[in-house]
Design an enzyme around this catalytic site. Structure first.
Site, PDB file in Angstrom:
ATOM      1  N   CYS A   8       0.846  -1.175   0.000  1.00 24.47           N
ATOM      2  CA  CYS A   8       0.000   0.000   0.000  1.00 24.47           C
ATOM      3  C   CYS A   8       0.888   1.234   0.000  1.00 24.47           C
ATOM      4  O   CYS A   8       2.105   1.136   0.027  1.00 24.47           O
ATOM      5  CB  CYS A   8      -0.901   0.006   1.241  1.00 24.47           C
ATOM      6  SG  CYS A   8      -1.873  -1.511   1.460  1.00 24.47           S
TER       7      CYS A   8
ATOM      8  N   ARG B  65       1.277   1.392  -6.418  1.00 23.95           N
ATOM      9  CA  ARG B  65       1.625   0.551  -5.265  1.00 23.95           C
ATOM     10  C   ARG B  65       0.388  -0.098  -4.645  1.00 23.95           C
ATOM     11  O   ARG B  65       0.518  -0.965  -3.770  1.00 23.95           O
ATOM     12  CB  ARG B  65       2.346   1.382  -4.211  1.00 23.95           C
ATOM     13  CG  ARG B  65       3.671   1.954  -4.661  1.00 23.95           C
ATOM     14  CD  ARG B  65       4.210   2.917  -3.627  1.00 23.95           C
ATOM     15  NE  ARG B  65       4.469   2.252  -2.366  1.00 23.95           N
ATOM     16  CZ  ARG B  65       5.675   1.880  -1.944  1.00 23.95           C
ATOM     17  NH1 ARG B  65       6.728   2.100  -2.704  1.00 23.95           N
ATOM     18  NH2 ARG B  65       5.834   1.293  -0.791  1.00 23.95           N
TER      19      ARG B  65
ATOM     20  N   TRP C  25      -3.766  -2.092  -1.392  1.00 21.94           N
ATOM     21  CA  TRP C  25      -3.727  -3.367  -2.106  1.00 21.94           C
ATOM     22  C   TRP C  25      -4.074  -4.419  -1.068  1.00 21.94           C
ATOM     23  O   TRP C  25      -3.351  -4.614  -0.096  1.00 21.94           O
ATOM     24  CB  TRP C  25      -2.353  -3.623  -2.713  1.00 21.94           C
ATOM     25  CG  TRP C  25      -2.272  -4.887  -3.520  1.00 21.94           C
ATOM     26  CD1 TRP C  25      -2.548  -5.049  -4.836  1.00 21.94           C
ATOM     27  CD2 TRP C  25      -1.870  -6.179  -3.049  1.00 21.94           C
ATOM     28  NE1 TRP C  25      -2.351  -6.356  -5.224  1.00 21.94           N
ATOM     29  CE2 TRP C  25      -1.936  -7.071  -4.143  1.00 21.94           C
ATOM     30  CE3 TRP C  25      -1.463  -6.672  -1.799  1.00 21.94           C
ATOM     31  CZ2 TRP C  25      -1.619  -8.423  -4.023  1.00 21.94           C
ATOM     32  CZ3 TRP C  25      -1.147  -8.014  -1.678  1.00 21.94           C
ATOM     33  CH2 TRP C  25      -1.222  -8.867  -2.795  1.00 21.94           C
TER      34      TRP C  25
ATOM     35  N   ASN D 143       0.982   0.497   5.869  1.00 22.57           N
ATOM     36  CA  ASN D 143       1.493  -0.385   4.817  1.00 22.57           C
ATOM     37  C   ASN D 143       2.222  -1.528   5.494  1.00 22.57           C
ATOM     38  O   ASN D 143       3.050  -1.306   6.377  1.00 22.57           O
ATOM     39  CB  ASN D 143       2.447   0.371   3.892  1.00 22.57           C
ATOM     40  CG  ASN D 143       3.049  -0.535   2.827  1.00 22.57           C
ATOM     41  OD1 ASN D 143       2.417  -1.482   2.368  1.00 22.57           O
ATOM     42  ND2 ASN D 143       4.278  -0.255   2.427  1.00 22.57           N
ATOM     43  N   GLY D 144       1.935  -2.765   5.070  1.00 22.65           N
ATOM     44  CA  GLY D 144       2.589  -3.928   5.650  1.00 22.65           C
ATOM     45  C   GLY D 144       1.586  -4.928   6.176  1.00 22.65           C
ATOM     46  O   GLY D 144       0.412  -4.920   5.783  1.00 22.65           O
TER      47      GLY D 144
ATOM     48  N   GLU E 189       9.648 -15.120 -18.422  1.00 20.78           N
ATOM     49  CA  GLU E 189       9.362 -13.696 -18.299  1.00 20.78           C
ATOM     50  C   GLU E 189       8.265 -13.278 -19.278  1.00 20.78           C
ATOM     51  O   GLU E 189       7.350 -12.515 -18.916  1.00 20.78           O
ATOM     52  CB  GLU E 189      10.632 -12.881 -18.549  1.00 20.78           C
ATOM     53  CG  GLU E 189      10.425 -11.384 -18.657  1.00 20.78           C
ATOM     54  CD  GLU E 189       9.928 -10.738 -17.383  1.00 20.78           C
ATOM     55  OE1 GLU E 189       9.502  -9.569 -17.454  1.00 20.78           O
ATOM     56  OE2 GLU E 189       9.950 -11.382 -16.310  1.00 20.78           O
TER      57      GLU E 189
ATOM     58  N   LYS F  28       4.524 -11.731 -18.369  1.00 19.82           N
ATOM     59  CA  LYS F  28       3.986 -10.481 -18.911  1.00 19.82           C
ATOM     60  C   LYS F  28       2.577 -10.682 -19.474  1.00 19.82           C
ATOM     61  O   LYS F  28       1.683  -9.880 -19.251  1.00 19.82           O
ATOM     62  CB  LYS F  28       4.908  -9.941 -20.009  1.00 19.82           C
ATOM     63  CG  LYS F  28       6.180  -9.328 -19.502  1.00 19.82           C
ATOM     64  CD  LYS F  28       5.909  -8.020 -18.794  1.00 19.82           C
ATOM     65  CE  LYS F  28       7.097  -7.628 -17.919  1.00 19.82           C
ATOM     66  NZ  LYS F  28       7.265  -8.441 -16.722  1.00 19.82           N
TER      67      LYS F  28
ATOM     68  N   GLU G 171       0.028 -11.311 -16.499  1.00 20.23           N
ATOM     69  CA  GLU G 171      -0.311 -10.210 -15.610  1.00 20.23           C
ATOM     70  C   GLU G 171      -1.014  -9.063 -16.331  1.00 20.23           C
ATOM     71  O   GLU G 171      -1.809  -8.351 -15.719  1.00 20.23           O
ATOM     72  CB  GLU G 171       0.932  -9.705 -14.874  1.00 20.23           C
ATOM     73  CG  GLU G 171       2.029  -9.137 -15.728  1.00 20.23           C
ATOM     74  CD  GLU G 171       3.290  -8.800 -14.927  1.00 20.23           C
ATOM     75  OE1 GLU G 171       3.207  -8.688 -13.690  1.00 20.23           O
ATOM     76  OE2 GLU G 171       4.363  -8.646 -15.539  1.00 20.23           O
TER      77      GLU G 171
ATOM     78  N   HIS H 261       6.966 -34.973 -22.316  1.00 19.46           N
ATOM     79  CA  HIS H 261       6.730 -35.599 -21.014  1.00 19.46           C
ATOM     80  C   HIS H 261       5.402 -35.170 -20.415  1.00 19.46           C
ATOM     81  O   HIS H 261       5.230 -35.229 -19.193  1.00 19.46           O
ATOM     82  CB  HIS H 261       7.888 -35.278 -20.065  1.00 19.46           C
ATOM     83  CG  HIS H 261       9.195 -35.844 -20.515  1.00 19.46           C
ATOM     84  ND1 HIS H 261       9.503 -37.185 -20.411  1.00 19.46           N
ATOM     85  CD2 HIS H 261      10.259 -35.261 -21.110  1.00 19.46           C
ATOM     86  CE1 HIS H 261      10.701 -37.401 -20.906  1.00 19.46           C
ATOM     87  NE2 HIS H 261      11.184 -36.245 -21.347  1.00 19.46           N
TER      88      HIS H 261
ATOM     89  N   LYS I 279       3.013  -2.752  -7.563  1.00 14.46           N
ATOM     90  CA  LYS I 279       4.368  -2.605  -8.093  1.00 14.46           C
ATOM     91  C   LYS I 279       5.435  -3.034  -7.093  1.00 14.46           C
ATOM     92  O   LYS I 279       6.305  -3.825  -7.405  1.00 14.46           O
ATOM     93  CB  LYS I 279       4.589  -1.153  -8.504  1.00 14.46           C
ATOM     94  CG  LYS I 279       5.970  -0.867  -9.091  1.00 14.46           C
ATOM     95  CD  LYS I 279       6.160  -1.575 -10.416  1.00 14.46           C
ATOM     96  CE  LYS I 279       7.437  -1.169 -11.107  1.00 14.46           C
ATOM     97  NZ  LYS I 279       7.683  -1.973 -12.315  1.00 14.46           N
TER      98      LYS I 279
END
Length: 614
Positions: free
Chosen positions: A2, A27, A76, A102-103, A486, A490, A493, A509, A609
């Site tokens: 947050c 954030r 968030w 935040n946390g 990667e 992308k 998300e 396999h 982020k």
């Protein structure tokens, strides 16, 4: 994950709080709120909104509040669904004390049960509300704000940055930091508090970064700083780095698009920076030549895109430095055995330098007295302060949640770092660095040039076509598999399309059972000839089962190119920098798929982020 912000000064606080929340909305953005003390009578008033900062601003326009001291928050969600009730600020029972956080408060459940038994009424599902009710009790018992804070931090377990606003204490904000970033901007008869310098960059010239496990009383002209035992500390003010001045989108539709196009410049900045410290690199990093020469293993630790960059770099270090390398997800690191080896360099990679899992892994290695190094983008970050050595990527500020230029900067820097270690170990001559610099410069040119080559086709034809598919399979071998991870991240998300990613040799396999004409298989080729020959065989396996192939290949790889339904062709680079050549087109392609699907590109759902909680 947050954002907390605060203001105290001679101006009204609402405009600053809303602007700074907007700057830091990447954030956390599922709800927002602010509280302030009215200028007339220091009465605590607030507004909350589910949704964006823009929603909160509209609410404040319809029902205005303001004051000379205020706090704000974007959320968030970790505890409780996104809702107006769960939005911050939170309050004590009398609504005389307000908190933004935040946390994570890890022992919130035990504390909440105790407070409930004492008659406290909770309105939200959050862990954060527990902290303000607990502070209410402690402040009532002591009638001393400082004593109440010292007692509070003794009882709270977890990671947190807290801002308190009290009717009974109208001259200062109370800021508390434990394992979660918090800083104070110094203005002229005004102070700003925030999770990130970006909140007040351009308005303050100096910043104080709160040490871990400290708290501060922030008045419009003063900062009183203490550690958690109550010992007074001297605030250390630093100049605000110009890179953190908020610059906006600069005409681009999204921050992500702007950051995709900044990659060539970022890689050139990385080269210029490393050229400038080339001969004295280890002094700059914080190590001796003798230690670097003695390294016999390197362990990379990171999360998300940083972990993918590390996985690509592993092949570079093993090839160039002739030492084994390991790559470990930070979230898994603490669950593994830790073997002491002073010749093993632990390299922690994080764009923000505050990634919670990576930071905790760094602290665990530090406790074992082994050698740690941070590769990050933020000079003022916790990782830089806590690692024994550090090296900064030169990506400048990245706003979009999906990493682009920070990822490519990490790849470029790690490639050059491997060559510098090899020079120090006597494996390569000093002038090999010039060749390495040129390798990265060429890859940067190809990254940008390839976007221009394929941009029109992607926008007009390919993105609308592939936006209709519901699932993808991505494959690669060697470092191209690491890059495939990667690329898959992308697409997931940004577009919310399901992607599975495999080492190409694992298709037979089990994954071949998924292959048909409805699932595109995206193949990332290699310039390593034996790897390339194997990838051709894997592509043929897909085509034999009516699969649809999207191929990223290099010039001259005709056999693979001829198998493709869609193909992107790139000029040759150093084989270990193939990922840099590919990444611009890959990101641009994914960006436009997400745009076709009308996704919120810079702020994908459920993501933030700077991942500052474990």
């Amino acid at each position: 994950m947050c954002t907390v912000v605060g203001y105290v000064g001679n101006e009204y606080s609402r405009a600053f709080i809303l602007e700074s929340l907007s700057r830091l909305e990447y954030r956390g953005y599922d709800s927002a709120g602010l509280a302030c003390l009215t200028s007339a009578d220091n009465r605590l008033v607030y507004r909350k909104s589910q949704g964006s900062v823009a929603d909160l601003a509209r609410q404040c326009d319809n029902n205005p509040i303001d004051g000379y001291m205020g706090i704000g928050h974007t959320r968030w969600s970790t505890h409780g669904i996104p809702s107006e009730v769960n939005a911050h600020p939170h309050f004590d029972c009398q609504k005389k004390i307000s908190l933004v956080h935040n946390g994570i408060i890890e022992n919130y459940h035990v504390l909440k049960q105790q407070l409930l038994s004492e008659g406290h009424v909770f309105l939200s599902q959050t862990d954060s509300e527990v902290a303000v009710h607990l502070f209410e009790v402690l402040f009532s018992d002591t009638q001393d704000v400082k004593a109440a804070i010292i007692s509070l931090v003794d009882k709270l377990q977890g990671a947190y940055s807290l801002l308190f606003l009290l009717e009974a204490y109208p001259d200062a904000l109370i800021a508390v930091r434990k394992k979660s970033p918090l800083c104070i901007g110094i203005g002229t008869q005004e102070m700003f508090v925030a999770s990130d310098v970006t909140a007040f960059a351009g308005r303050a010239e100096k910043v104080v970064f709160l040490p871990d496990e400290s708290f501060a009383f922030v008045g419009k002209n003063s900062i009183e700083l203490y550690d958690f035992s109550g010992k007074k500390l001297q605030p250390v003010a630093e100049d605000i780095d110009a890179m953190w001045i908020y610059q906006g989108k600069q005409g681009y539709e999204h921050f992500m698009l702007k950051e995709i196009y900044e990659q060539k410049k970022v890689l050139h900045s990385t080269i210029d920076f490393l050229r400038s410290i080339n001969v004295r690199m280890w002094d700059h990093v914080g190590f001796t030549n003798e230690y670097i020469a003695s390294i016999d293993h390197i362990t990379f630790i990171g999360c998300g895109s940083s972990w993918n960059a590390a996985a690509i770099a592993r092949y570079v270090f093993e090839k160039v430095c002739l030492i084994p390398a390991s790559v470990i997800l930070a979230s898994e690191f603490r669950h593994q055995s830790l073997f002491v080896n002073q010749k093993n360099l632990y390299c922690f990679i994080s764009q923000s330098g505050e990634t919670a899992d990576t930071l905790e892994a760094l602290r665990l290695v530090n406790e074992s007295s082994q050698i740690t190094m941070a590769v990050t983008n933020v000079a003022s970050s916790s990782m830089v302060r806590e690692a024994q050595g550090f090296l900064l990527t030169q990506a400048q500020q990245e706003i979009s949640v999906a990493s682009t230029k920070a990822f490519s900067a990490q790849i470029g820097l790690l490639y050059l770092l491997a060559h510098r270690i090899a020079v120090t170990k006597g494996i390569l001559p000093l002038d090999a660095m010039n060749t390495a610099f040129n390798d990265v410069m060429l890859a940067a040119e190809i990254l940008e040039g390839s976007i221009e080559k394929y941009a029109s086709k992607i926008v007009r034809e390919l993105a609308p076509k592939y936006a209709h598919y519901k699932q993808f399979i991505f494959i690669g071998r060697h470092s191209s598999y690491s890059f495939a991870l990667e690329a898959a991240l992308k697409l997931k998300e940004l577009s919310y399309i399901f992607v599975d990613c495999y080492p190409a040799g694992e298709l037979k396999h089990g994954a071949l059972a998924l292959v048909d004409e409805t699932i595109p298989v995206v193949v990332f080729s290699s310039l390593d000839v034996p790897v390339y020959r194997k990838l051709i065989a894997n592509a043929q396996e897909v085509k034999a089962r009516s699969g649809h192939l999207v191929v990223f290949a290099f010039e001259g790889q005709q056999e693979l190119i001829d198998l493709a339904d869609t193909v992107f062709i790139f000029p040759h680079v150093h084989p270990l920098l193939a990922s840099l050549a590919y990444c611009g087109v890959m990101q641009f392609f994914v960006y436009h798929i997400a745009k076709c699907l009308n996704r919120p590109i810079d702020k994908p759902r459920n993501l933030a982020k700077s991942v500052t909680v474990e």
